[in-house]
Design a protein around this motif. Structure first.
Motif, PDB file in Angstrom:
ATOM      1  N   PRO A  35       9.573  -3.607  -0.977  1.00 15.05           N
ATOM      2  CA  PRO A  35       9.058  -4.809  -1.549  1.00 15.05           C
ATOM      3  C   PRO A  35       7.818  -4.684  -2.287  1.00 15.05           C
ATOM      4  O   PRO A  35       7.205  -3.589  -1.745  1.00 15.05           O
ATOM      5  CB  PRO A  35       9.114  -5.840  -0.325  1.00 15.05           C
ATOM      6  CG  PRO A  35       8.843  -4.772   0.742  1.00 15.05           C
ATOM      7  CD  PRO A  35       9.717  -3.448   0.518  1.00 15.05           C
ATOM      8  N   MET A  36       7.566  -5.276  -3.226  1.00 11.34           N
ATOM      9  CA  MET A  36       6.287  -5.184  -3.846  1.00 11.34           C
ATOM     10  C   MET A  36       5.170  -6.028  -3.332  1.00 11.34           C
ATOM     11  O   MET A  36       5.486  -7.096  -2.951  1.00 11.34           O
ATOM     12  CB  MET A  36       6.356  -5.441  -5.331  1.00 11.34           C
ATOM     13  CG  MET A  36       7.103  -4.410  -5.983  1.00 11.34           C
ATOM     14  SD  MET A  36       6.740  -2.780  -6.239  1.00 11.34           S
ATOM     15  CE  MET A  36       5.363  -3.137  -7.663  1.00 11.34           C
ATOM     16  N   LYS A  37       3.865  -5.689  -3.400  1.00 14.66           N
ATOM     17  CA  LYS A  37       2.835  -6.627  -2.881  1.00 14.66           C
ATOM     18  C   LYS A  37       1.809  -6.728  -4.155  1.00 14.66           C
ATOM     19  O   LYS A  37       1.833  -5.802  -4.914  1.00 14.66           O
ATOM     20  CB  LYS A  37       2.278  -5.984  -1.492  1.00 14.66           C
ATOM     21  CG  LYS A  37       3.118  -6.211  -0.458  1.00 14.66           C
ATOM     22  CD  LYS A  37       2.303  -5.507   0.875  1.00 14.66           C
ATOM     23  CE  LYS A  37       3.327  -5.759   2.216  1.00 14.66           C
ATOM     24  NZ  LYS A  37       3.143  -7.397   2.492  1.00 14.66           N
ATOM     25  N   VAL A  38       1.088  -7.652  -3.860  1.00 11.07           N
ATOM     26  CA  VAL A  38      -0.135  -8.113  -4.889  1.00 11.07           C
ATOM     27  C   VAL A  38      -1.282  -7.170  -4.246  1.00 11.07           C
ATOM     28  O   VAL A  38      -1.546  -7.425  -2.854  1.00 11.07           O
ATOM     29  CB  VAL A  38      -0.560  -9.453  -4.829  1.00 11.07           C
ATOM     30  CG1 VAL A  38      -1.544  -9.587  -5.721  1.00 11.07           C
ATOM     31  CG2 VAL A  38       0.755 -10.294  -5.378  1.00 11.07           C
ATOM     32  N   VAL A  39      -1.970  -6.388  -5.056  1.00  8.58           N
ATOM     33  CA  VAL A  39      -3.104  -5.924  -4.476  1.00  8.58           C
ATOM     34  C   VAL A  39      -4.343  -6.349  -5.493  1.00  8.58           C
ATOM     35  O   VAL A  39      -4.203  -6.489  -6.583  1.00  8.58           O
ATOM     36  CB  VAL A  39      -3.243  -4.402  -4.917  1.00  8.58           C
ATOM     37  CG1 VAL A  39      -2.820  -3.902  -6.138  1.00  8.58           C
ATOM     38  CG2 VAL A  39      -4.559  -3.775  -4.337  1.00  8.58           C
ATOM     39  N   LEU A  40      -5.285  -7.025  -4.921  1.00  4.11           N
ATOM     40  CA  LEU A  40      -6.500  -7.773  -5.831  1.00  4.11           C
ATOM     41  C   LEU A  40      -7.751  -7.175  -5.097  1.00  4.11           C
ATOM     42  O   LEU A  40      -8.008  -7.102  -3.875  1.00  4.11           O
ATOM     43  CB  LEU A  40      -6.244  -9.180  -5.844  1.00  4.11           C
ATOM     44  CG  LEU A  40      -6.304 -10.101  -4.597  1.00  4.11           C
ATOM     45  CD1 LEU A  40      -6.187 -11.451  -5.233  1.00  4.11           C
ATOM     46  CD2 LEU A  40      -4.873 -10.030  -3.886  1.00  4.11           C
ATOM     47  N   PRO A  41      -8.819  -7.695  -5.687  1.00  3.20           N
ATOM     48  CA  PRO A  41     -10.541  -7.164  -5.246  1.00  3.20           C
ATOM     49  C   PRO A  41     -10.611  -8.279  -4.209  1.00  3.20           C
ATOM     50  O   PRO A  41     -10.039  -9.544  -4.317  1.00  3.20           O
ATOM     51  CB  PRO A  41     -11.143  -7.472  -6.348  1.00  3.20           C
ATOM     52  CG  PRO A  41     -10.239  -7.362  -7.559  1.00  3.20           C
ATOM     53  CD  PRO A  41      -8.863  -7.854  -7.262  1.00  3.20           C
ATOM     54  N   ALA A  42     -11.037  -7.816  -3.066  1.00  2.00           N
ATOM     55  CA  ALA A  42     -11.838  -8.488  -1.992  1.00  2.00           C
ATOM     56  C   ALA A  42     -12.412  -9.983  -2.377  1.00  2.00           C
ATOM     57  O   ALA A  42     -12.443 -10.888  -1.619  1.00  2.00           O
ATOM     58  CB  ALA A  42     -12.382  -7.673  -0.845  1.00  2.00           C
ATOM     59  N   THR A  43     -12.921  -9.713  -3.445  1.00  2.00           N
ATOM     60  CA  THR A  43     -13.908 -10.931  -4.057  1.00  2.00           C
ATOM     61  C   THR A  43     -13.008 -11.955  -4.861  1.00  2.00           C
ATOM     62  O   THR A  43     -13.640 -12.969  -5.134  1.00  2.00           O
ATOM     63  CB  THR A  43     -14.949 -10.301  -4.895  1.00  2.00           C
ATOM     64  OG1 THR A  43     -14.454  -9.517  -6.049  1.00  2.00           O
ATOM     65  CG2 THR A  43     -16.038  -9.519  -4.218  1.00  2.00           C
ATOM     66  N   HIS A  44     -11.857 -11.697  -4.927  1.00  2.48           N
ATOM     67  CA  HIS A  44     -11.003 -12.711  -5.900  1.00  2.48           C
ATOM     68  C   HIS A  44     -10.758 -13.917  -5.207  1.00  2.48           C
ATOM     69  O   HIS A  44     -10.796 -13.955  -3.750  1.00  2.48           O
ATOM     70  CB  HIS A  44      -9.522 -11.920  -6.204  1.00  2.48           C
ATOM     71  CG  HIS A  44      -8.764 -12.476  -7.089  1.00  2.48           C
ATOM     72  ND1 HIS A  44      -8.152 -13.674  -6.791  1.00  2.48           N
ATOM     73  CD2 HIS A  44      -8.443 -12.028  -8.347  1.00  2.48           C
ATOM     74  CE1 HIS A  44      -7.467 -14.018  -8.046  1.00  2.48           C
ATOM     75  NE2 HIS A  44      -7.674 -13.101  -9.102  1.00  2.48           N
TER      76      HIS A  44
END
Length: 311
Positions: A166-175
């Motif tokens: 499965p794919m996951k979203v990776v985003l900055p912790a400040t998002h």
């Protein structure tokens, strides 16, 4: 001079009796005597001296025996080495892998099992993107490659299923969405996406772009990443957001979070690529271990492998 002449000579030297040597070799005494005489004629020296109880080596025979034993030993060792190589028990296996493939549990299980069964095969690893690895496979720089491909196999290449992740979203912790446990893709419509160039990894690129289009928007292209593992570092530097296979979540970098995708199922396939023909024994042995590695990991860690769909 033939190897059989050396074997005949050493048999007589060991037995010190032509008759017993002939019985040991399974040939007649007269033919053996003729072969020894022919060997002496070829060398131009006498190898044996007759005694009342049989024969003994002459000084020339002693000198010849030392090297003859080494030659016979080396010949046997060469035969055994060739046979071992033919069975894929020695040699070198060159393995290519994408940056994210190393994090998949099937990959580590497969390599570990192969090393246990074939400890005398040297493994070398080459990292690259899918396009690079297929080129390496084509020109022989790697024997097998863990790649992310969908659809039909490239010409001359066979693919063995490893996992559907499965794919996951990776985003900055400040998002602003970082505090949510699950994120819809539509919520990322205004974000820049860190992507691999399509020519480097067409499958991954198309999966991400296709998922965004299905969610109702075209992703805004941001900084390109040379490898999938580099995507996480670029996200941590706040160049944007991205989608990554679930196994990449093992990359724990300060400043990023991984989140599940809500509202749609997005997955990507990991496969093991190899040339169709010819398949050396060492490669065939590695490929033969794939089913067991896949089934073992599936039983031990079923949630890690999404088996409900494929690309």
């Amino acid at each position: 001079m033939e190897l059989r002449h050396i074997r005949y000579f050493l048999a007589v030297a060991d037995e010190r009796n032509v008759t017993r040597a002939a019985e040991r070799l399974g040939i007649g005494q007269p033919p053996l005597s003729q072969q020894i005489h022919a060997l002496e004629e070829e060398l131009g020296v006498k190898l044996f001296r007759r005694t009342g109880h049989g024969v003994v080596l002459t000084e020339a025979g002693e000198a010849f025996a030392a090297d003859a034993r080494r030659i016979l030993h080396d010949t046997r060792a060469a035969v055994e080495k060739a046979q071992s190589a033919g069975r894929g028990e020695i040699g070198r296996l060159n393995i290519g892998f994408t940056g994210s493939a190393a994090f998949n549990p099937v990959v580590s299980r497969l390599i570990r099992a192969y090393r246990q069964d074939y400890p005398n095969v040297v493994l070398t690893l080459a990292e690259g993107n899918t396009s690079e690895l297929l080129a390496y496979l084509n020109d022989g720089r790697v024997d097998v490659a863990f790649v992310r491909l969908s659809g039909q196999s490239p010409a001359g290449v066979q693919l063995l299923h490893i996992a559907v992740e499965p794919m996951k979203v990776v985003l900055p912790a400040t998002h602003p969405l970082a505090k949510k446990r699950r994120i819809s893709l539509a919520a990322l419509a205004e974000d820049h996406f860190v992507l691999l160039p399509r020519e480097a990894s067409p499958t991954l690129h198309d999966v991400i772009v296709g998922a965004c289009k299905k969610a109702g928007f075209d992703p805004i292209a941001g900084q390109e990443a040379p490898q999938l593992s580099s995507v996480v570092n670029l996200v941590a530097a706040e160049f944007g957001v991205s989608l990554v296979p679930a196994s990449v979540c093992q990359i724990q970098v300060e400043g990023v979070v991984y989140r599940d995708i809500v509202g749609t199922s997005i997955s990507i396939r990991l496969a093991l690529a190899s040339r169709i023909e010819p398949t050396p024994a060492k490669t065939a042995n590695f490929l033969a271990k794939v089913p067991d590695a896949v089934s073992t990991v599936s039983r031990a860690d079923a949630p890690a492998l999404d088996t409900q769909g494929s690309l």
